[in-house]
Design an enzyme around this catalytic site. Structure first.
Site, PDB file in Angstrom:
ATOM      1  N   SER A  12       0.858  -1.179   0.000  1.00 55.34           N
ATOM      2  CA  SER A  12       0.000   0.000   0.000  1.00 55.34           C
ATOM      3  C   SER A  12       0.896   1.231   0.000  1.00 55.34           C
ATOM      4  O   SER A  12       1.731   1.381  -0.876  1.00 55.34           O
ATOM      5  CB  SER A  12      -0.943  -0.025   1.202  1.00 55.34           C
ATOM      6  N   HIS A  39      -2.598  -0.972  -3.445  1.00 57.37           N
ATOM      7  CA  HIS A  39      -3.792  -0.152  -3.287  1.00 57.37           C
ATOM      8  C   HIS A  39      -3.690   1.078  -4.179  1.00 57.37           C
ATOM      9  O   HIS A  39      -2.658   1.754  -4.215  1.00 57.37           O
ATOM     10  CB  HIS A  39      -3.954   0.277  -1.833  1.00 57.37           C
ATOM     11  N   ASP A 131      -3.712  -4.336   6.421  1.00 59.58           N
ATOM     12  CA  ASP A 131      -4.093  -5.106   5.233  1.00 59.58           C
ATOM     13  C   ASP A 131      -3.066  -6.200   4.968  1.00 59.58           C
ATOM     14  O   ASP A 131      -1.860  -6.010   5.142  1.00 59.58           O
ATOM     15  CB  ASP A 131      -4.171  -4.185   4.013  1.00 59.58           C
TER      16      ASP A 131
END
Length: 328
Positions: A12, A39, A131
């Site tokens: 991310s 992401h 995540d």
């Protein structure tokens, strides 16, 4: 030729740099297929395939539904779609978001663990919040290899730290060393462990990620209400096994950490809305005060003056609260 293994990589914030270093270390003759989720915003076109293709010896392409996985290839997620695998092929899904993201790291990891069992290697790189932890845990349970970027060198260390804290990890290395170490570890494995059986919830979540299984209300039947609301759709959230993750009736998924952050965002939005409303009330009371004075109605003017002063004080207090929240 079918890949020997599947390497799934999630990143991310700060992930582009980490991904470059990771793919730079992958050998050109690796027999595994590599799938990458970073992401990204839902709109526009991702330059990730071009970036990764220039960074290392392996060709990189954007994932497309139906593509047969090939060894020695990198498949990158595209905006606004989960990157999944099934039956040796790529599946792009517009299924529910995870922690507000689509593509989601956990969605990729989960699908790979379900479809490839112990022939999966999961890699968590730089990123915020947690995540990848849930998906990496399932990869571990299914007998796969787990690897994490050293948090000390990650630009954003939350994702690596969460994975290390919650999952037994095989490799913790700087991103520039992870690719070569992962390839070496996969090649050295003599015997693959038998994958642990999939739970009904694991199967249901994989179906939801693929945009299926929602109509059966399986989440409602298999879980308990959490008493909280989904930030995406305002529906009720249900607690998944372990109590650290949640899904709503239509499938949006949240970890406890991501939900807490999102709720803080919602609270701040509500406070700014309240501040705007109070300022408008203050302005309106000022106009009504001036109008009452013009008409010579001093009693009414005094009432509006009191309201104006009250709203002004409320604006002052609320603005101070918002500024203090921003500085925390």
């Amino acid at each position: 030729m079918e890949p020997s293994d599947v390497i799934v990589v999630g990143a991310s914030a700060g992930g582009v740099e980490a991904l470059r270093d990771f793919v730079r270390g992958l050998p050109g003759d690796i027999e595994a297929a590599v799938l990458v989720v970073l992401h990204m915003p839902p709109r526009g076109v991702s330059a990730l395939p071009a970036i990764l293709g220039r960074a290392g010896p392996l060709p990189a392409v954007a994932g497309t539904s139906g593509t047969v996985l090939m060894p020695g290839r990198i498949y990158a997620a595209v905006p606004d779609h989960h990157l999944l695998v099934a039956d040796g092929r790529i599946v792009l899904s517009h299924g529910p978001t995870e922690n507000g993201h689509r593509p989601g790291v956990d969605a990729l990891f989960r699908s790979a663990a379900v479809a490839w069992g112990s022939r999966v290697a999961g890699v968590v790189l730089s990123g915020s919040l947690d995540d990848g932890t849930a998906g990496l845990s399932l990869i571990r349970e299914r007998g796969g290899v787990t690897a994490v970027q050293d948090p000390e060198e990650a630009l954003y260390r939350s994702m690596p730290e969460s994975a290390i804290t919650n999952v037994p990890v095989d490799l913790v290395l700087p991103a520039r060393e992870l690719g070569a170490a992962m390839a070496k570890l996969l090649k050295a494995r003599r015997e693959l462990p038998a994958p642990a059986p999939l739970s009904d919830m694991d199967r249901l979540e994989a179906e939801i990620d693929a945009g299926e299984g929602i109509s059966r209300n399986g989440v409602v039947a298999m879980t308990e209400p959490s008493g909280m609301s989904c930030p995406d759709c305002n529906g009720g959230l249900f607690s998944l096994p372990g109590g650290k993750r949640f899904r709503c009736r239509v499938g949006h998924a949240w970890t406890a950490e991501a939900l807490l952050v999102e709720q803080s965002v919602e609270v701040e939005k509500a406070l700014w809305t309240a501040l705007r409303a109070l300022q408008e009330k203050q302005q309106l009371a000022s106009r009504m005060y001036a109008d009452a004075r013009t008409r010579g109605d001093m009693r009414l003017a005094e009432r509006y003056a009191e309201q104006q002063a009250e709203h002004a004080e409320s604006v002052k207090v609320l603005r101070k609260l918002l500024v203090e929240r921003r500085s925390e």
